[in-house]
Write a protein that holds these residues in place. Structure first.
Motif, PDB file in Angstrom:
ATOM      1  N   ILE A 129      -1.893   3.637  11.579  1.00 51.78           N
ATOM      2  CA  ILE A 129      -2.403   2.928  10.412  1.00 51.78           C
ATOM      3  C   ILE A 129      -2.205   3.764   9.157  1.00 51.78           C
ATOM      4  O   ILE A 129      -1.746   3.265   8.117  1.00 51.78           O
ATOM      5  CB  ILE A 129      -3.891   2.569  10.623  1.00 51.78           C
ATOM      6  CG1 ILE A 129      -4.014   1.476  11.691  1.00 51.78           C
ATOM      7  CG2 ILE A 129      -4.540   2.122   9.314  1.00 51.78           C
ATOM      8  CD1 ILE A 129      -5.428   1.268  12.203  1.00 51.78           C
ATOM      9  N   GLY A 130      -2.518   5.060   9.236  1.00 50.45           N
ATOM     10  CA  GLY A 130      -2.327   5.941   8.084  1.00 50.45           C
ATOM     11  C   GLY A 130      -0.880   6.099   7.689  1.00 50.45           C
ATOM     12  O   GLY A 130      -0.577   6.424   6.534  1.00 50.45           O
ATOM     13  N   GLY A 145       1.228   3.640   7.670  1.00 51.44           N
ATOM     14  CA  GLY A 145       1.696   2.382   7.096  1.00 51.44           C
ATOM     15  C   GLY A 145       2.363   1.442   8.068  1.00 51.44           C
ATOM     16  O   GLY A 145       3.052   0.506   7.651  1.00 51.44           O
ATOM     17  N   ARG A 150      -8.504   7.325   8.762  1.00 46.64           N
ATOM     18  CA  ARG A 150      -7.362   6.585   8.215  1.00 46.64           C
ATOM     19  C   ARG A 150      -7.605   5.082   8.305  1.00 46.64           C
ATOM     20  O   ARG A 150      -7.195   4.331   7.413  1.00 46.64           O
ATOM     21  CB  ARG A 150      -6.074   6.967   8.940  1.00 46.64           C
ATOM     22  CG  ARG A 150      -5.599   8.385   8.720  1.00 46.64           C
ATOM     23  CD  ARG A 150      -5.268   8.655   7.259  1.00 46.64           C
ATOM     24  NE  ARG A 150      -6.383   9.219   6.509  1.00 46.64           N
ATOM     25  CZ  ARG A 150      -6.746   8.860   5.294  1.00 46.64           C
ATOM     26  NH1 ARG A 150      -6.133   7.898   4.653  1.00 46.64           N
ATOM     27  NH2 ARG A 150      -7.748   9.445   4.679  1.00 46.64           N
ATOM     28  N   ASP A 175     -10.036   4.296   5.493  1.00 49.55           N
ATOM     29  CA  ASP A 175      -9.378   4.323   4.189  1.00 49.55           C
ATOM     30  C   ASP A 175      -8.567   3.051   3.967  1.00 49.55           C
ATOM     31  O   ASP A 175      -8.515   2.507   2.856  1.00 49.55           O
ATOM     32  CB  ASP A 175      -8.481   5.557   4.098  1.00 49.55           C
ATOM     33  CG  ASP A 175      -8.249   6.017   2.664  1.00 49.55           C
ATOM     34  OD1 ASP A 175      -8.851   5.450   1.739  1.00 49.55           O
ATOM     35  OD2 ASP A 175      -7.461   6.973   2.476  1.00 49.55           O
ATOM     36  N   ALA A 176      -7.915   2.566   5.024  1.00 53.25           N
ATOM     37  CA  ALA A 176      -7.131   1.339   4.902  1.00 53.25           C
ATOM     38  C   ALA A 176      -8.025   0.126   4.650  1.00 53.25           C
ATOM     39  O   ALA A 176      -7.713  -0.741   3.826  1.00 53.25           O
ATOM     40  CB  ALA A 176      -6.294   1.128   6.157  1.00 53.25           C
ATOM     41  N   GLN A 187      -7.582   0.194   0.930  1.00 53.18           N
ATOM     42  CA  GLN A 187      -6.221  -0.341   1.055  1.00 53.18           C
ATOM     43  C   GLN A 187      -5.147   0.756   0.964  1.00 53.18           C
ATOM     44  O   GLN A 187      -4.075   0.564   0.394  1.00 53.18           O
ATOM     45  CB  GLN A 187      -5.952  -1.411  -0.009  1.00 53.18           C
ATOM     46  CG  GLN A 187      -6.764  -2.675   0.173  1.00 53.18           C
ATOM     47  CD  GLN A 187      -8.203  -2.514  -0.289  1.00 53.18           C
ATOM     48  OE1 GLN A 187      -8.440  -2.140  -1.436  1.00 53.18           O
ATOM     49  NE2 GLN A 187      -9.152  -2.795   0.581  1.00 53.18           N
ATOM     50  N   TRP A 188      -5.445   1.952   1.521  1.00 53.22           N
ATOM     51  CA  TRP A 188      -4.465   3.038   1.558  1.00 53.22           C
ATOM     52  C   TRP A 188      -4.057   3.331   2.991  1.00 53.22           C
ATOM     53  O   TRP A 188      -4.916   3.518   3.840  1.00 53.22           O
ATOM     54  CB  TRP A 188      -5.039   4.315   0.936  1.00 53.22           C
ATOM     55  CG  TRP A 188      -3.974   5.357   0.696  1.00 53.22           C
ATOM     56  CD1 TRP A 188      -3.283   5.556  -0.459  1.00 53.22           C
ATOM     57  CD2 TRP A 188      -3.480   6.328   1.635  1.00 53.22           C
ATOM     58  NE1 TRP A 188      -2.388   6.587  -0.300  1.00 53.22           N
ATOM     59  CE2 TRP A 188      -2.482   7.083   0.969  1.00 53.22           C
ATOM     60  CE3 TRP A 188      -3.769   6.632   2.966  1.00 53.22           C
ATOM     61  CZ2 TRP A 188      -1.777   8.125   1.595  1.00 53.22           C
ATOM     62  CZ3 TRP A 188      -3.063   7.655   3.601  1.00 53.22           C
ATOM     63  CH2 TRP A 188      -2.084   8.391   2.919  1.00 53.22           C
ATOM     64  N   ASN A 226      -1.981   0.814   2.784  1.00 54.21           N
ATOM     65  CA  ASN A 226      -1.801  -0.612   2.507  1.00 54.21           C
ATOM     66  C   ASN A 226      -3.032  -1.350   3.030  1.00 54.21           C
ATOM     67  O   ASN A 226      -3.843  -0.793   3.790  1.00 54.21           O
ATOM     68  CB  ASN A 226      -0.529  -1.160   3.176  1.00 54.21           C
ATOM     69  CG  ASN A 226      -0.472  -0.895   4.665  1.00 54.21           C
ATOM     70  OD1 ASN A 226       0.109   0.104   5.098  1.00 54.21           O
ATOM     71  ND2 ASN A 226      -1.083  -1.760   5.478  1.00 54.21           N
ATOM     72  N   ARG A 227      -3.152  -2.590   2.616  1.00 49.21           N
ATOM     73  CA  ARG A 227      -4.261  -3.414   3.081  1.00 49.21           C
ATOM     74  C   ARG A 227      -4.087  -3.736   4.556  1.00 49.21           C
ATOM     75  O   ARG A 227      -2.981  -3.975   5.032  1.00 49.21           O
ATOM     76  CB  ARG A 227      -4.321  -4.710   2.271  1.00 49.21           C
ATOM     77  CG  ARG A 227      -5.456  -5.652   2.646  1.00 49.21           C
ATOM     78  CD  ARG A 227      -5.452  -6.865   1.719  1.00 49.21           C
ATOM     79  NE  ARG A 227      -6.497  -7.813   2.087  1.00 49.21           N
ATOM     80  CZ  ARG A 227      -6.356  -8.782   2.982  1.00 49.21           C
ATOM     81  NH1 ARG A 227      -5.180  -8.942   3.591  1.00 49.21           N
ATOM     82  NH2 ARG A 227      -7.332  -9.612   3.260  1.00 49.21           N
ATOM     83  N   ILE A 228      -5.187  -3.740   5.306  1.00 50.38           N
ATOM     84  CA  ILE A 228      -5.131  -4.060   6.724  1.00 50.38           C
ATOM     85  C   ILE A 228      -6.222  -5.074   7.053  1.00 50.38           C
ATOM     86  O   ILE A 228      -7.367  -4.959   6.596  1.00 50.38           O
ATOM     87  CB  ILE A 228      -5.270  -2.790   7.596  1.00 50.38           C
ATOM     88  CG1 ILE A 228      -5.101  -3.126   9.079  1.00 50.38           C
ATOM     89  CG2 ILE A 228      -6.592  -2.083   7.348  1.00 50.38           C
ATOM     90  CD1 ILE A 228      -5.006  -1.910   9.968  1.00 50.38           C
ATOM     91  N   ARG A 252      -6.040  12.843   2.688  1.00 57.14           N
ATOM     92  CA  ARG A 252      -4.737  12.174   2.699  1.00 57.14           C
ATOM     93  C   ARG A 252      -3.590  13.175   2.717  1.00 57.14           C
ATOM     94  O   ARG A 252      -2.609  12.997   3.440  1.00 57.14           O
ATOM     95  CB  ARG A 252      -4.609  11.247   1.485  1.00 57.14           C
ATOM     96  CG  ARG A 252      -5.539  10.039   1.530  1.00 57.14           C
ATOM     97  CD  ARG A 252      -5.386   9.205   0.260  1.00 57.14           C
ATOM     98  NE  ARG A 252      -6.315   8.076   0.241  1.00 57.14           N
ATOM     99  CZ  ARG A 252      -6.454   7.244  -0.788  1.00 57.14           C
ATOM    100  NH1 ARG A 252      -5.704   7.438  -1.877  1.00 57.14           N
ATOM    101  NH2 ARG A 252      -7.312   6.240  -0.730  1.00 57.14           N
TER     102      ARG A 252
END
Length: 294
Positions: free
Chosen positions: A61-62, A64, A84, A87-88, A92-93, A95-97, A255
């Motif tokens: 996920i981290g 991307g 991670r 954070d997502a 949205q880091w 990217n959005r999940i 990050r």
């Protein structure tokens, strides 16, 4: 019938951007080597499916790879949450999940339904739970025979399932033993299945009391990757790397530290040398502990 391939070839052949991908393994036999190859090939837009996502999915996920996560429980066992993933979801880091949360029972039923080519799974569950209020894919139906209200969830049918196992024989059959989890159902539910294994032997002989053999016709690709489940463990081969699980919390929370670790230990690492890889964590060196291939 199953085919013996290199890890990079198996992933590039069967995993495509936008696929629904399940990397299963419960407590042990988590397919880290295969997940790292997906990261290395920068395959993105994936819907990741796993009953208990832990460090591997945090890394994916981290990096991307994921646009969505279907799961029942997520965390770093004995340590805390997945930084991670958080954070997502929260920022949205990178990217959005989207997340689709279920119970363990519902996911195991959904895999079994997928393996049976059924459209959905029906179970007694979710009563008293708040999950139906946040997950519109949980529905309730009335049994036509008893009038009982039952929960209903869509079958899980991944485009690709990836699992790690102890051994394959030269005919392409695979032995999984120890804690099996839903590996069998996930493999049978998928359009394609990749299995990484510790070794290849002439004959599969279970050594414990809990084992299943997946016949070669259920598998597309077998890849020999000794230590391919590290830092999780492989029953009968090596222990869980608890030092690394504890160290991941600090690595994953920052990050820049996360990106540095991934660059060193995933992107710059040779995919076929997973067995000999050393993970340098926050102030501690942790090796795979994997046995030499037989």
């Amino acid at each position: 019938m199953s085919e013996f391939l290199r890890l990079s070839d198996a992933v590039s052949r069967f995993v495509r951007p936008g696929h629904r991908v399940a990397l299963e393994g419960f407590t042990h036999l988590i397919p880290f080597a295969a997940g790292h190859e997906i990261i290395r090939q920068r395959i993105d837009g994936l819907t990741l499916i796993r009953m208990t996502p832990d460090l591997l999915y945090d890394q994916m996920i981290g990096s991307g790879c994921a646009k969505a996560l279907v799961f029942a429980w997520g965390g770093n066992p004995g340590v805390g949450s997945l930084p991670r993933l958080r954070d997502a979801v929260e920022h949205q880091w990178p990217n959005r999940i989207e997340i689709e949360e279920h119970s363990h029972a519902a996911m195991s039923h959904a895999y079994a339904a997928g393996a049976s080519a059924m459209p959905c799974a029906i179970l007694r569950g979710y009563r008293g739970s708040d999950l139906p209020a946040v997950n519109p894919r949980i529905r309730f139906i009335t049994c036509p025979f008893t009038g009982e209200e039952l929960a209903c969830v869509p079958a899980i049918r991944p485009d690709v399932t990836i699992i790690h196992a102890q051994r394959a024989d030269r005919d392409g059959n695979v032995l999984v033993e120890g804690i099996i989890g839903v590996q069998k159902e996930a493999a049978l539910a998928a359009a394609h299945t990749i299995v990484t294994v510790e070794e290849v032997v002439d004959r599969l002989v279970p050594t414990g009391f809990n084992a299943v053999i997946l016949p070669s016709w259920t598998i597309d690709a077998i890849v020999v990757v000794p230590g391919g489940a590290h830092p999780s463990y492989a029953h009968g081969y090596y222990s869980r790397d608890n030092t690394f699980y504890a160290a991941w919390d600090a690595i994953g929370r920052d990050r820049r530290a996360f990106e540095t670790w991934m660059q060193t230990h995933v992107h710059e690492a040779h995919p076929e040398h997973f067995r000999s890889r050393a993970y340098v964590t926050a102030g501690a060196a942790s090796s795979s502990g994997a046995v030499e291939p037989q």
